[in-house]
Design an enzyme around this catalytic site. Structure first.
Site, PDB file in Angstrom:
ATOM      1  N   ASP A 255       0.794  -1.233   0.000  1.00 45.45           N
ATOM      2  CA  ASP A 255       0.000   0.000   0.000  1.00 45.45           C
ATOM      3  C   ASP A 255       0.825   1.281   0.000  1.00 45.45           C
ATOM      4  O   ASP A 255       0.305   2.363   0.300  1.00 45.45           O
ATOM      5  CB  ASP A 255      -0.953   0.014   1.211  1.00 45.45           C
TER       6      ASP A 255
ATOM      7  N   ASP B 237      -7.203  -3.275  -5.832  1.00 45.07           N
ATOM      8  CA  ASP B 237      -6.727  -2.017  -5.225  1.00 45.07           C
ATOM      9  C   ASP B 237      -5.263  -1.732  -5.579  1.00 45.07           C
ATOM     10  O   ASP B 237      -4.819  -0.586  -5.581  1.00 45.07           O
ATOM     11  CB  ASP B 237      -6.824  -2.063  -3.689  1.00 45.07           C
TER      12      ASP B 237
HETATM   13  N1  GLY Z   1      -7.338  -0.977  -0.087  1.00 41.38           N
HETATM   14  C1  GLY Z   1      -8.269  -1.325   0.888  1.00 41.38           C
HETATM   15  C2  GLY Z   1      -9.637  -0.808   0.681  1.00 41.38           C
HETATM   16  O1  GLY Z   1      -9.987  -0.226  -0.320  1.00 41.38           O
HETATM   17  O2  GLY Z   1     -10.428  -1.025   1.585  1.00 41.38           O
END
Ligand code: GLY
Length: 390
Positions: free
Chosen positions: A108, A168
């Protein structure tokens, strides 16, 4: 003559300020809420995240995937207001995330580093931010296995799969593409192309919706297609569709490869033509769950992406994308989603959903909903400043 002039002026403003969105007012409100947020967050290891079930503020540490959004939003407020006090606050909350540049345990880093440091570098050209970003990009790149051809999202999923990749993850590519340009390191670019191509091949269904999680074997073979935050493995989790839309729009911007533009348009078509997209254009948390809680963050991310995608579209499509994004922003700025001053633990928007199946962060404010809302407002303002741009 006077009447004609008045009509011309009214026409001009109807082209530049449409609907109910008053960007100036929205940023004044954001500044007021975030003044409260800053005052209630003296400890800079506690990052604003959401609201707990008991109504109190939920904070998270810097290694949580959302730690960069608060600093990023402060940069957007500074970008709009040009007030040095917001620059100072943005600088402090950006540097509070610095140690994550060495974090190789998460995918992330795009969210955590590029939202605060990327915006900070764009607005200030501070060389320290560039160095931190490039260190972070190297950390992120360690999660790419060339044999699999994707950046690994989590270490393990459902105790079985040890190479899960979530949609994501497309949101990391803007960061790596920036790093490729800033450093001249072509490996970052190649990683992005390979990741985006394999995601395009394996993550999408015939109706152009995407799976949340694709689990890979050691040679890039698909072992399973699953969901973690969606209603079912075969359903379309709303925020995931918005991440995909945003990610392929960025891929087209940075490469000008038409296959990415086509993919972004296909995802937009899934969202915009979905029979379960409500009239106010703020998605339910999953496209298979009409009538349940909404996810304002899915609307904010999609609005921002659609406004960018509109700029790569022909006039009819462009009008449509801007119209839907405008409707999303009108809804989010209405009483239905917009907090009252001083309420909502100082967040701007209400009614987002983080992880419904895990019964976590359901129908609450979320720091990233605010971030993409502010980004979308800035994009909206830029588009509207060009008279008769559509
Ligand atoms: N990347 C985690 C979410 O969108 O909850």
């Amino acid at each position: 003559m006077k009447i004609l002039t008045t009509l011309l002026v009214l026409f001009y403003f109807s082209q530049t300020v449409s609907g109910q969105i008053n960007v100036q007012k929205e940023f004044e409100f954001a500044a007021k809420q975030y003044e409260g947020m800053l005052a209630s967050h003296p400890d800079m290891t506690q990052f604003p995240q959401s609201t707990k079930p008991d109504g109190s503020a939920e904070n998270q540490p810097s290694d949580w995937w959302c730690s960069g959004f608060f600093g990023g939003s402060l940069w957007y407020i500074y970008e709009f207001t040009k007030d040095p006090k917001w620059k100072e606050a943005a600088e402090r909350w950006t540097m509070a995330v610095e140690k994550e540049k060495d974090n190789t345990k998460t995918h992330d880093l795009g969210f955590m580093l590029y939202c605060p440091f990327g915006n900070g570098y764009r607005l200030t050209h501070n060389g320290k931010y560039k160095d931190i970003l490039l260190t972070g990009a190297k950390s992120l790149a360690t999660r790419f296995d060339p044999k699999v051809g994707l950046i690994k999202s989590w270490e393990v999923f459902q105790k079985t799969y040890n190479y899960p990749v979530i949609i994501d993850n497309m949101m990391n590519l803007e960061f790596l593409l920036w790093a490729a340009k800033a450093s001249g390191n072509k490996d970052f670019y190649k990683i992005c192309i390979t990741h985006a191509d394999n995601t395009l091949k394996n993550h999408f269904r015939p109706d152009n919706s995407s799976y949340h999680v694709v689990c890979y074997g050691p040679n890039g073979e698909v072992l399973a297609r699953k969901s973690h935050q969606g209603a079912a493995d075969e359903s379309a989790w709303s925020r995931g569709q918005s991440w995909g839309l945003y990610g392929y729009t960025v891929m087209y911007r940075e490469t000008r490869d038409l296959k990415y533009l086509a993919q972004a348009n296909k995802i937009a078509s899934f969202i915009l033509n979905n029979p379960n997209l409500p009239a106010d254009k703020v998605p339910y948390w999953d496209y298979s769950r009409p009538g349940e809680v909404r996810d304002a963050s899915a609307a904010a991310i999609a609005a921002s992406a659609l406004l960018e995608l509109s700029q790569y579209s022909d006039s009819k499509q462009k009008r449509n994308y801007i119209a839907v994004a405008t409707k999303m922003l009108e809804s989010l700025s209405s009483q239905a989603y917009h907090a009252k001053s001083g309420e909502n633990n100082h967040f701007i928007l209400m009614h987002s959903t983080g992880h419904k199946p895990g019964n976590s962060e359901v129908d609450v404010p979320l720091v990233y909903a605010d971030y993409y809302y502010l980004e979308a407002l800035l994009r909206y303002q830029k588009i509207k400043q060009i008279p008769r741009s559509y």
